[in-house]
Design an enzyme around this catalytic site. Structure first.
Site, PDB file in Angstrom:
ATOM      1  N   GLU A   1      -7.751   4.761  12.342  1.00 17.05           N
ATOM      2  CA  GLU A   1      -6.628   4.411  13.223  1.00 17.05           C
ATOM      3  C   GLU A   1      -6.669   5.069  14.593  1.00 17.05           C
ATOM      4  O   GLU A   1      -5.926   4.676  15.488  1.00 17.05           O
ATOM      5  CB  GLU A   1      -5.306   4.774  12.542  1.00 17.05           C
ATOM      6  CG  GLU A   1      -5.086   4.081  11.204  1.00 17.05           C
ATOM      7  CD  GLU A   1      -3.761   4.456  10.566  1.00 17.05           C
ATOM      8  OE1 GLU A   1      -2.820   4.818  11.307  1.00 17.05           O
ATOM      9  OE2 GLU A   1      -3.658   4.378   9.327  1.00 17.05           O
TER      10      GLU A   1
ATOM     11  N   ASP B   1       0.860  -1.191   0.000  1.00 15.06           N
ATOM     12  CA  ASP B   1       0.000   0.000   0.000  1.00 15.06           C
ATOM     13  C   ASP B   1       0.886   1.226   0.000  1.00 15.06           C
ATOM     14  O   ASP B   1       1.939   1.254   0.639  1.00 15.06           O
ATOM     15  CB  ASP B   1      -0.978  -0.001   1.180  1.00 15.06           C
ATOM     16  CG  ASP B   1      -0.301  -0.108   2.526  1.00 15.06           C
ATOM     17  OD1 ASP B   1      -0.083   0.933   3.172  1.00 15.06           O
ATOM     18  OD2 ASP B   1       0.002  -1.249   2.942  1.00 15.06           O
TER      19      ASP B   1
END
Length: 294
Positions: free
Chosen positions: A188, A96
């Site tokens: 997150e 990613d």
């Protein structure tokens, strides 16, 4: 004849005064003191005890197991070209990327291979919050598929911002097509709000994206954040979990689809370290992950 004079009497006190005093010398002690002897005896008893040797043996066995399971686990070995350890039980690998990796030569990425490991997919950062577009997104989104890498776009979620607004912003930037991986929302942190508020905004994002694309989005998060705030709240959504430098992901295998197991991979064609991921399934399962209709 002269008469001798009698000797003068000497007192006992005077006699004792003029006698030299006897010096009494202290005898030097040979060997160790009783205290040290007791300590040494105790140490010998410990060293000769079967329990002591059992303790040492257990420590040796524990160390050997650590080396076996972590240092020399045959299912988690170092791949020199990628400069990281990679779990071997997974057949499909990917990365990613975002602006952090700079300009990427995707042809070199595609050609890189060591043994059975190569880059099959890439998640590419598109947006963040309600205003930020990744400056390299359009280039990566265009160039990676050209060389045969399957792509998915992700949005970095800000819990303080309205979830639906973030979803609209994301879909304005990303042109999702058949054959892509599902869109991803990256969550997150709480950003200072309550877990309940975070989950509410996140659900709004997920619902809107699914409504407009007919595709259920993937949720990306760290293992600890997932267990603390998301577990049992978003069942049924594909899950992408970050959990680094381990031979095994500490989560039921039925719950997750992608595992980000390292953030330090070296990839040809990329000038900076990269996150490395494994897909939980075979080629058939991977094909089913792709968007088949919109």
């Amino acid at each position: 004849m002269p008469v001798s004079k009698p000797k003068a009497a000497v007192s006992r006190k005077t006699t004792e005064a003029i006698k030299p005093k006897r010096v009494v010398r202290k005898k030097k002690k040979n060997g160790l003191s009783t205290k040290w002897k007791v300590a040494l005896a105790g140490l010998l008893l410990v060293l000769l005890s079967p329990l002591y040797y059992g303790y040492i043996l257990n420590g040796f066995v524990a160390t050997w197991r650590w080396v076996r399971d972590w240092g020399q686990d045959p299912n988690y070995r170092t791949y020199k070209s990628f400069n990281i350890k990679i779990p071997k039980k997974y057949a499909i690998h990917g990365i990613d990327v975002s602006y952090y990796q700079g300009k990427i030569n995707w042809s070199k990425v595609k050609l890189m291979k060591e043994d059975e490991v190569s880059i099959r997919f890439a998640f590419i950062k598109a947006t963040e919050g309600v205003l930020l577009v990744d400056p390299y997104f359009q280039r990566n989104w265009r160039e990676a598929p050209k060389v045969g890498i399957v792509c998915g776009a992700y949005h970095f979620f800000r819990p303080k911002r309205d979830g639906k607004t973030q979803a609209k912003f994301f879909l304005q930037v990303v042109d999702i097509e058949k054959g892509d991986l599902p869109p991803v929302v990256d969550i997150e942190s709480l950003d200072g709000i309550s877990p309940l508020k975070m989950r509410t905004e996140l659900m709004d994002f997920l619902n809107y994206v699914e409504l407009k694309t007919k595709v259920r989005p993937i949720i990306y998060t760290g293992l600890t954040f997932y267990k603390d705030y998301l577990e049992d709240h978003f069942d049924g959504y594909p899950l992408w979990i970050a959990h680094y430098y381990q031979p095994k992901l500490n989560l039921d295998k039925s719950k997750w689809n992608f595992w980000q197991h390292s953030d330090k991979a070296r990839i040809n064609g990329i000038g900076h370290i990269v996150d490395f991921n494994a897909f939980n399934g075979d080629s058939l399962a991977f094909e089913k992950m792709k968007i088949d209709k919109l």
